[in-house]
Scaffold this active site. Structure first.
Site, PDB file in Angstrom:
ATOM      1  N   SER A  98       0.769  -1.081   0.065  1.00 21.54           N
ATOM      2  CA  SER A  98      -0.236  -0.182   0.138  1.00 21.54           C
ATOM      3  C   SER A  98       0.477   1.578  -0.075  1.00 21.54           C
ATOM      4  CB  SER A  98      -0.778   0.274   1.211  1.00 21.54           C
ATOM      5  OG  SER A  98       0.010  -0.207   2.049  1.00 21.54           O
ATOM      6  N   GLY A  99       2.428   0.849   0.186  1.00 20.47           N
ATOM      7  CA  GLY A  99       2.672   2.413   0.252  1.00 20.47           C
ATOM      8  C   GLY A  99       2.751   2.876   1.455  1.00 20.47           C
ATOM      9  N   LEU A 100       2.307   2.466   2.600  1.00 19.58           N
ATOM     10  CA  LEU A 100       2.351   2.910   4.008  1.00 19.58           C
ATOM     11  C   LEU A 100       3.396   2.369   4.841  1.00 19.58           C
ATOM     12  CD1 LEU A 100      -1.561   3.398   4.500  1.00 19.58           C
ATOM     13  CD2 LEU A 100      -0.058   5.426   3.448  1.00 19.58           C
ATOM     14  N   GLY A 101       4.299   1.765   3.990  1.00 22.40           N
ATOM     15  CA  GLY A 101       5.723   0.923   5.235  1.00 22.40           C
ATOM     16  C   GLY A 101       4.948  -0.224   5.666  1.00 22.40           C
ATOM     17  N   SER A 103       5.715  -3.548   5.543  1.00 15.91           N
ATOM     18  CA  SER A 103       5.671  -4.520   6.010  1.00 15.91           C
ATOM     19  C   SER A 103       7.262  -4.383   6.851  1.00 15.91           C
ATOM     20  CB  SER A 103       6.935  -4.762   5.015  1.00 15.91           C
ATOM     21  OG  SER A 103       5.973  -5.238   3.073  1.00 15.91           O
ATOM     22  N   ASP A 147      10.819   4.078   7.473  1.00 17.52           N
ATOM     23  CA  ASP A 147       9.933   2.773   8.099  1.00 17.52           C
ATOM     24  C   ASP A 147       9.911   2.721   9.477  1.00 17.52           C
ATOM     25  OD1 ASP A 147       8.045   4.113   5.220  1.00 17.52           O
ATOM     26  OD2 ASP A 147       8.462   1.499   4.986  1.00 17.52           O
TER      27      ASP A 147
END
Length: 329
Positions: A98-101, A103, A147
């Site tokens: 999602s690009g929200l970090g 992982s 992140d």
């Protein structure tokens, strides 16, 4: 919010990177609990995946639940685990890719669970670097450093990245009224497409290694963007926020191919036509979440304009909490 990509080596090693980011109320959860049966169970409830293993010092890295197994293997190697039967359960509030970090936030959460279980003497900087080291070196996942530090520390932070993995986290004291205004004006939109960030990041790294002037200049501008946004936030000049986001969006396109694409451009143009003054692609780009700054209650027209693309508006709040762990009785 700003400076994305300048935390990725080799750029940060050669030139120093700077990021402004904030944590929001979408969480990664990890828990460890004893079980009756012999062995280890790993269960990711959001992914509907489960694996079972006999007790072993190293679990196989095979593309399935590797984040959990990578942390387990490293903890075993560095600290040793008592031979006991347990289940590791995880759940992430935001979708993968999602690009929200997600992982890195999950890795931090898993480490936090083991730190709590074993009472390991690790501070915030230790945990964040540990998470980075496991992802980038043990598992060989491409990416930056922000992140892991954002998830561990929490809140609004201006972060600086240097050679030899040196990171400085500067917490920003943003007035609550400014944060309320940001929450009101920032629309978080999920494009309903996940993306594989590794390819984009590897191209970005290659561009720096090969001295691609266009790409490196874009990263310089993004580093400047983070400083511009820090000053605007601290001084309450929120009317500049959208323009600063837009400046970053224009620069980020030049870092690597596939950061943007025709669909993202259509969404961005539609949002701006409806009143947004700027926006950004989260993470490496290519899909996932986008964020739009919508001044003067234009958020409602922007949300309406985005409906035709079939994505989803995600509600959130800013949170000061980073990694939080506890033992239940």
């Amino acid at each position: 919010m700003a400076g994305g990509g300048t935390d990725v080596s080799p750029y940060s090693d050669q030139f120093g990177g700077a990021i402004l980011n904030a944590t929001i109320s979408l969480y990664a959860h990890a828990s460890i609990e004893p079980i009756e049966e012999n062995g280890i169970i790993i269960q990711a409830y959001d992914r509907k995946e489960e694996q079972r293993f006999s007790w072993n010092n190293q679990l196989p890295i095979d593309g399935k639940l590797d984040l959990v197994k990578g942390v387990y293997n490293r903890i075993q190697k560095d600290y040793g685990l008592p031979i006991t039967n347990f289940k590791i359960s995880t759940f992430v509030d935001a979708p993968a890719g999602s690009g929200l970090g997600t992982s890195s936030t999950l890795v931090v959460a898993i480490i936090g669970a083991f730190v709590e279980m074993l009472k390991l003497p690790l501070g915030d900087y230790d945990i964040a670097h540990y998470a980075y080291d496991i992802e980038r070196n043990d598992l060989q996942f491409a990416g930056g450093k922000q992140d892991q530090y954002a998830a561990t520390f929490g809140g609004v932070n201006f972060m600086e990245f240097y050679a030899e993995d040196k990171v400085i986290v500067n917490p920003l004291r943003i007035k609550q009224e400014y944060l309320h205004e940001l929450e009101n004006n920032l629309v978080l939109y999920y494009t309903s497409t996940s993306r594989e960030s590794a390819t984009i990041i590897k191209e970005q790294q290659k561009n720096v290694s090969q001295n691609n002037v266009k790409s490196i200049e874009a990263m310089h501008h993004l580093k400047d963007q983070s400083k511009m946004m820090k000053e605007a936030l601290l001084k309450g000049r929120l009317h500049e926020f959208g323009e600063i986001l837009d400046y970053g969006f224009q620069q980020k396109r030049n870092m690597a191919h596939n950061i943007s694409n025709p669909m993202i451009e259509m969404m961005y143009d539609a949002a701006k036509a409806a009143g947004a003054s700027g926006g950004k692609i989260s993470g490496a780009g290519g899909g996932g979440f986008m964020t739009f700054y919508c001044p003067s209650n234009t958020r409602f027209k922007v949300i309406e304009a985005l409906e035709k693309f079939g994505g989803e508006i995600k509600k959130y709040q800013f949170t000061e909490l980073g990694l939080t762990s506890w033992t239940s009785q």
